[in-house]
Enzyme design. Structure first.
Site, mmCIF file in Angstrom:
data_model
loop_
_atom_site.group_PDB
_atom_site.id
_atom_site.type_symbol
_atom_site.label_atom_id
_atom_site.label_comp_id
_atom_site.label_asym_id
_atom_site.label_seq_id
_atom_site.Cartn_x
_atom_site.Cartn_y
_atom_site.Cartn_z
ATOM 1 C CD GLU A 32 -2.377 -1.541 2.542
ATOM 2 O OE1 GLU A 32 -2.203 -0.872 3.667
ATOM 3 O OE2 GLU A 32 -2.988 -2.474 2.761
ATOM 4 C CD GLU A 63 -4.041 -4.545 4.896
ATOM 5 O OE1 GLU A 63 -5.249 -5.059 4.943
ATOM 6 O OE2 GLU A 63 -3.866 -3.306 5.228
ATOM 7 C CG PHE A 86 0.853 0.475 10.734
ATOM 8 C CD1 PHE A 86 1.613 1.349 11.898
ATOM 9 C CD2 PHE A 86 0.370 1.312 9.660
ATOM 10 C CE1 PHE A 86 1.543 2.653 11.805
ATOM 11 C CE2 PHE A 86 0.581 2.595 9.638
ATOM 12 C CZ PHE A 86 1.240 3.264 10.795
ATOM 13 C CG ASP A 88 -0.619 -2.461 14.746
ATOM 14 O OD1 ASP A 88 -0.774 -2.191 15.960
ATOM 15 O OD2 ASP A 88 0.500 -2.317 14.098
ATOM 16 C CG PHE A 89 -2.467 -2.975 9.016
ATOM 17 C CD1 PHE A 89 -3.037 -2.456 10.168
ATOM 18 C CD2 PHE A 89 -2.143 -2.215 7.789
ATOM 19 C CE1 PHE A 89 -3.036 -1.044 10.225
ATOM 20 C CE2 PHE A 89 -2.174 -0.561 8.169
ATOM 21 C CZ PHE A 89 -2.560 -0.099 9.102
ATOM 22 C CG HIS A 132 -2.183 2.465 13.237
ATOM 23 N ND1 HIS A 132 -3.567 2.392 13.418
ATOM 24 C CD2 HIS A 132 -2.045 2.486 12.211
ATOM 25 C CE1 HIS A 132 -4.217 2.567 12.688
ATOM 26 N NE2 HIS A 132 -3.553 2.488 11.510
#
Lengths: 329, 321
Positions: A32, A63, A86, A88-89, A132
């Protein structure tokens, strides 16, 4: 060293990416905002202009699609670098990571190779709140088939990304957001830092601090403070988390007989527990005290700067832990 | 590609190979000779055969949990397949994958997959690879009506269309997501409708008619190779056996009458009638094909049964390159 050329931590990502694309014609970057924007952190600045849109590809915010693109492209002969902005994704793509990327080679009886480099960002400290700011490396270290590195310095960023790109396995390069502007020596030429090798970044005889990523810097600061009081801490930067350099950990413990494991990730279920277990398995007789751990408390990462500072481990907490360990022994 | 007699016989042979292998695999599973779960392809043979007769080993496919038919149609050898189902060292995956992960890279088969919907994003990567190297090949992802509800399908469809990848999305709509009928798992009748949302053509195909599948694939492959991007083919078909195994768990989620109705449109019987009418293959000649394939299947079973089990020392091999 004659060459004292310096780069930032994030500048080392861009230089490593460029090096990989120059060295490997089947390498490409996808993720991205990586191409037109050069990456939201500037990781890939200049790559689009130099290599064109076949070698660096902007993706939708998808993702699972991004990791799938990497898995399918790698299995069919390319050498993708995919960017998950990140870590976190990872929740959005965990099936393609855990059930496809990590296992495909094994499930296929060794017939598939998956030379994928996944570049992602961990850590708090920039007020990005709970979704994040996480340090989720334990998730991926638990998956046989993946390799995981977490560089602390610009030098290691470049060398580990180049090593990752040359490896025929999926390798996660877990970067740290708060380290992006850190400067350090980075040679201009191509070089590698071997996967699976820790590095003693400070010699000491009284206690070992075993750590990685940004906590290396905090541990070195703590070691300087401790030194003022006559305590010499050895700081071991793991650099690679999977495979982990257990030999280096054990060697340090044998020397100091005391160890504190430090990471930014939540303490419960974090890698510190695994490291402590390995130490008691391999070096129990050398220990003069229980293995101590410093990590984040069992809470989501908070937003307010005051709360976030209270949350993230720092040099002060490491000093306190070391002192308690030495007093208890 | 012209649908000449040779191609018709090729499609027929692929269908018979699938049917015979799966029937025998089901029998062996019920006899307790195959560990784990089997998801059998009987009833859906026209889809894999009609598509795969267009493909070479340089074309990539991703498959599903119901993957044996795809591998057979892609050229899989019975012996290595049975050996894998039996967990033998001589299997396609050295006994490490089993039915749900059976694969062969040399045939361009990127694996059956135990995760519903996991294949489409991987096929996007394979199609990206083909485009990157600029060869005249395609990637085909097979998935079911159930998988069309997974986010992975939607992400993959969007990306494939965005990048104009040489790819086919082949939905085998067998009317059930595991045990749940389509009407209870999605509000649409035609999965092909979803194609419009991604800017690609979506067509509904009679999945019991191998010629219809072949012709729809022909158009989609031509479009893909011309650089115009992916297509979605929804093949309406039916699973003659249960979700797992032959008779499954005896659940009452569908009726015997419904099964009987679909069996009247058995893809192999219909195709053989057509070939007889066209004087391409007489009934007697068709019987000979079945007999030859059955002999091959039996030889495959014998190979598998006489093959060694994996050496436990190989347990940790192949985790890393």
């Amino acid at each position: 060293m004659a060459d004292e050329r310096e780069l930032t931590y994030i500048g080392a990502v861009a230089e490593a990416s460029r090096t990989v694309l120059l060295e490997q014609e089947n390498a490409f970057i996808a993720g991205e905002d990586v191409a037109g924007a050069g990456g939201v952190f500037g990781s890939y600045r200049g790559i689009l202009d130099e290599f064109g849109d076949q070698r660096i590809v902007d993706t939708p915010i998808s993702e699972e699609g991004i990791i799938g693109l990497g898995v399918g492209a790698a299995a069919t002969g390319l050498r993708p670098i995919v960017d998950i902005m990140f870590m976190d994704f990872m929740g959005e793509c965990m099936d393609e990571i855990a059930n496809q990327m990590a296992k495909m080679r094994y499930m296929f009886g060794g017939s598939a190779s998956l030379p994928i480099t996944v570049i992602t960002m961990s850590g708090g400290g920039i007020n990005m709140a709970a979704q994040h700011s996480q340090s989720l490396e334990a998730w991926i270290c638990h998956l046989p088939g993946l390799k995981v590195v977490a560089p602390a310095t610009p030098y290691d960023v470049k060398g580990l990304i180049i090593s990752a790109s040359r490896d025929d396995n999926p390798v996660f390069v877990v970067l740290n957001k708060l380290s992006l502007r850190n400067r350090g020596h980075v040679p201009e030429e191509s070089y590698t830092v071997p996967l699976g090798e820790a590095k003693v970044v400070r010699e000491g005889s009284d206690v070992s601090i075993v750590t990685y990523s940004r906590m290396v810097g905090e541990s070195l600061t703590a070691a300087n403070t401790l030194s003022e009081n006559g305590i010499e801490a050895e700081v071991l930067d793991l650099r690679s988390l999977q495979p982990m350099d257990t030999d280096a950990i054990v060697e340090s413990v044998k020397k100091t007989q005391r160890v504190v494991v430090v990471h930014e990730a939540v303490r419960f279920g974090g890698l510190g527990g695994e490291i402590a277990a390995q130490i008691q398995e391999d070096a129990f007789d050398y220990l003069d005290a229980p293995v101590a751990r410093v990590g984040a408390p069992f809470s989501p990462v908070p937003f307010s700067p005051v709360l976030e500072q209270a949350y993230i481990p720092n040099a002060g907490r490491i000093v306190t832990e070391v002192n308690e360990l030495l007093n208890a022994a | 590609m012209e649908l000449n007699n040779e191609t018709l016989l090729d499609i027929h042979r692929r269908m018979v190979r699938i049917r015979t292998f799966e029937t025998e695999a089901g029998r062996l599973a019920e006899a307790g000779k195959i560990p784990g779960a089997l998801h059998l392809y009987v009833g859906q043979e026209a889809v894999a055969s009609g598509i795969m007769s267009h493909l070479s080993n340089e074309d990539w496919i991703t498959s599903t949990h119901r993957g044996h038919g795809h591998l057979i149609a892609k050229g899989g050898e019975f012996g290595k397949m049975f050996a894998e189902l039996f967990g033998r060292a001589t299997g396609y995956c050295k006994g490490k994958g089993g039915s749900m992960h059976i694969s062969n890279m040399e045939l361009g088969m990127l694996g059956a997959n135990g995760i519903v919907g996991a294949g489409p994003p991987i096929a996007v990567g394979a199609a990206f690879s083909i485009k990157y190297r600029n060869t005249q090949n395609v990637a085909v992802t097979f998935f079911g009506d159930g998988a069309s509800n997974e986010g992975s399908f939607h992400e993959a469809a969007n990306m494939a269309a965005l990048y104009k990848l040489p790819m086919l999305f082949v939905c085998e709509n067998n009317g059930y997501g595991e045990y749940t009928p389509q009407a209870n798992h999605q509000a649409i009748v035609d999965v092909a409708d979803r194609a419009a949302g991604y800017g690609m053509p979506g067509v509904v195909v009679d999945g019991m008619d191998a010629v219809a599948v072949y012709e729809a694939a022909d158009a989609a492959i031509e479009r893909a190779k011309a650089g115009d991007g992916p297509s979605l083919l929804e093949c309406k078909t039916y699973r003659f056996f249960d979700h797992v195994g032959v008779r499954g768990m005896g659940l009452s989620y569908r009726t015997d009458e419904e099964l009987a109705e679909w069996q009247k449109r058995d893809p192999i019987h219909m195709f053989e009638s057509r070939l007889a009418e066209l004087d391409v293959l007489t009934k007697d000649a068709a019987v000979k094909v079945h007999e030859k394939v059955l002999a091959d299947v039996q030889a495959g079973i014998e190979f598998a049964e006489s093959s060694p089990m994996p050496d436990p020392a190989t347990l940790l091999e192949d985790v890393y390159a």
